[in-house]
Write an enzyme that holds these catalytic residues in place. Structure first.
Site, PDB file in Angstrom:
ATOM      1  N   GLU A 111       0.744  -0.473   0.171  1.00 22.84           N
ATOM      2  CA  GLU A 111      -0.106  -0.528  -0.218  1.00 22.84           C
ATOM      3  C   GLU A 111       1.291   1.315  -0.236  1.00 22.84           C
ATOM      4  OE1 GLU A 111      -3.903   1.466   2.320  1.00 22.84           O
ATOM      5  OE2 GLU A 111      -2.049   0.552   3.342  1.00 22.84           O
ATOM      6  N   VAL A 125      -2.481   8.780   6.636  1.00 28.45           N
ATOM      7  CA  VAL A 125      -1.257   8.679   7.333  1.00 28.45           C
ATOM      8  C   VAL A 125      -0.139   8.189   6.945  1.00 28.45           C
ATOM      9  CG1 VAL A 125      -3.598   7.884   9.769  1.00 28.45           C
ATOM     10  CG2 VAL A 125      -2.040   6.098   8.054  1.00 28.45           C
ATOM     11  N   HIS A 172      -5.629   5.981  -2.421  1.00 28.35           N
ATOM     12  CA  HIS A 172      -4.912   7.216  -1.688  1.00 28.35           C
ATOM     13  C   HIS A 172      -4.220   7.964  -2.651  1.00 28.35           C
ATOM     14  CE1 HIS A 172      -4.373   5.718   2.552  1.00 28.35           C
ATOM     15  NE2 HIS A 172      -4.072   4.620   1.878  1.00 28.35           N
ATOM     16  N   ASN A 197     -12.964   6.043   0.998  1.00 27.86           N
ATOM     17  CA  ASN A 197     -11.535   6.348   2.124  1.00 27.86           C
ATOM     18  C   ASN A 197     -10.554   6.854   1.045  1.00 27.86           C
ATOM     19  OD1 ASN A 197     -12.319   6.522   4.807  1.00 27.86           O
ATOM     20  ND2 ASN A 197     -13.584   4.276   3.422  1.00 27.86           N
ATOM     21  N   HIS A 224     -15.878   3.355   8.762  1.00 29.26           N
ATOM     22  CA  HIS A 224     -15.029   3.597   7.372  1.00 29.26           C
ATOM     23  C   HIS A 224     -16.275   4.028   6.574  1.00 29.26           C
ATOM     24  CE1 HIS A 224     -11.693   2.479   8.797  1.00 29.26           C
ATOM     25  NE2 HIS A 224     -11.082   3.301   8.216  1.00 29.26           N
ATOM     26  N   ASP A 257      -8.347  -4.144   6.405  1.00 26.77           N
ATOM     27  CA  ASP A 257      -7.476  -2.935   6.813  1.00 26.77           C
ATOM     28  C   ASP A 257      -7.248  -2.371   8.146  1.00 26.77           C
ATOM     29  OD1 ASP A 257      -5.808  -1.029   6.140  1.00 26.77           O
ATOM     30  OD2 ASP A 257      -7.513   0.782   5.657  1.00 26.77           O
ATOM     31  N   ALA A 278      -6.017   5.545  10.443  1.00 27.13           N
ATOM     32  CA  ALA A 278      -5.101   4.955  10.591  1.00 27.13           C
ATOM     33  C   ALA A 278      -5.596   3.660   9.274  1.00 27.13           C
ATOM     34  CB  ALA A 278      -3.788   5.050  11.303  1.00 27.13           C
TER      35      ALA A 278
END
Length: 388
Positions: free
Chosen positions: A134, A145, A200, A224, A256, A278, A302
């Site tokens: 990741e 994070v 991300h 997310n 989430h 996760d 996180a």
């Protein structure tokens, strides 16, 4: 005990959404056939129990107090035992963004530890099915994070080093499709049979469709670390919902993603929804469990404190679906995502005897890996000669 026996009778959730009643013949650690309810059994679950495929978590950062990044190879045995308690028979070890050399070292140590467990013979718990990176090819604006100074542009040299560090065990890579150099690297990973996941990321619908064209086949933690699913300018998630070749990973903890949105997502995706945890052990003074999630000191989420069996129960509740339907998103769907569905994910002749046994209240009673109980064996008993 032997890895050749007949298990049952019980209700059997096959992993394809259907439910049957019968017994499972296991031979040398594989499913030989499904038999009718009546007849001899060597191993019996309690009355009312269900047998399902073993669960598979494609996104976890560790277990108990052990992190793959920090504890590296030492975390593998801990995670394998912890996942067996959840009814899981397989997981990917997640390596988060960190200093580059640290990431490569962690991947090598985890791969070596996983191989050592295989070489020892009888399984001790869930199998580590490979490595999930990741990062570090992420969008800094949606890093959460993941520390900004450790995020790097993607290059072919780095991609090749990732493959080499994992010693053939690299299975999944989360990247932002719009990050520098990702186009070339994504094509390389696709050709290597490594699954690319969008995460991300600041990408919107158009960039999402382009990413799918490059070989991205899934999206990490839906909703997310990405733009919202706006009705005028939809995020990358819209592309992965719309495109039938892809799957969508969901952290189904109710925090989430809210329960109504889980229901909406399931109604749209059905078996293209993949449950993940996760899971982020709150290791160290900088993290804490608060409100059902793991948070950093500044309050940023996180990761999750979710376990796989709870994810299944949550999906049942949020989407109002039965166990045999919900289990698909934790068994067959992740197996397909990882291109392991010829071996795992459903109860079919020829596949590995990786099974989970559940009570009639949907609590995990036992977990079987390669035909051998690795958790809860006391809940499975040998019938008396009179009853056999």
């Amino acid at each position: 005990m032997s890895d050749t026996y007949i298990l049952g009778p019980a209700r059997i959730a096959l992993g394809d959404g259907s439910l049957t009643h019968g017994r499972i013949a296991v031979e040398r650690g594989r499913i030989a056939r499904i038999l009718s309810e009546d007849g001899h059994s060597d191993l019996q679950p309690p009355d009312g129990a269900l047998v399902a495929p073993g669960l598979i978590d494609v996104h976890t950062n560790g277990a108990d107090e052990f992190l793959f990044n920090r504890d590296q190879g030492n975390a593998v045995e801990v995670a394998s035992r912890a996942y067996a308690r959840q009814g899981a028979t397989g997981y990917l070890a997640g390596i988060m963004t960190a200093p580059w050399e640290s990431m490569m070292h962690a991947a090598a140590e985890v791969s070596e530890a996983a191989n050592e467990l295989v070489e020892k013979g009888d399984p001790i718990g869930a199998r580590c099915l490979g490595i999930h990176f990741e990062g570090p090819f992420l969008n800094p604006k949606f890093r959460r994070v993941h520390r900004g100074e450790w995020i790097l542009p993607a290059t072919m040299e780095r991609a090749q080093e990732m493959v080499e560090a994992c010693r053939g065990a690299l299975v999944l890579v989360t990247m932002a499709p719009e990050a520098d150099g990702v186009d070339e690297v994504a094509r390389f990973f696709y050709d290597q049979g490594i699954v690319c996941s969008a995460g991300h990321t600041a990408a919107h619908y158009r960039e999402g469709m382009l990413a799918i064209g490059l070989g991205f086949r899934t999206v990490t933690h839906a909703f997310n670390a990405m733009p919202p699913l706006d009705h005028r300018d939809p995020s990358i998630l819209a592309a992965f919902i719309q495109e039938s070749r892809t799957t969508v990973q969901l952290i189904c903890d109710g925090y989430h993603v809210s329960p109504p949105m889980v229901d909406l997502l399931y109604r749209t995706l059905h078996d293209r929804l993949v449950l993940t945890t996760d899971n982020m052990p709150p290791a160290g003074s900088g993290y804490r469990i608060e409100g059902g999630v793991v948070r950093a000191e500044d309050g940023t989420i996180a990761g999750s404190a979710l376990l796989m069996d709870q994810a299944v129960r949550n999906l049942m509740a949020y989407a109002d679906i039965p166990f045999e339907t919900a289990i698909v998103s934790a068994t067959r769907s992740p197996a397909r995502l990882l291109n392991l569905d010829r071996e795992l994910g459903t109860i079919e002749a020829g596949k590995r005897a990786d099974l989970s046994v559940w009570s009639d209240e949907y609590q995990v009673l036992a977990t079987i890996v390669g035909g051998l109980p690795v958790f809860g064996g006391a809940h499975l008993y040998w019938p008396s000669k009179a009853s056999a």
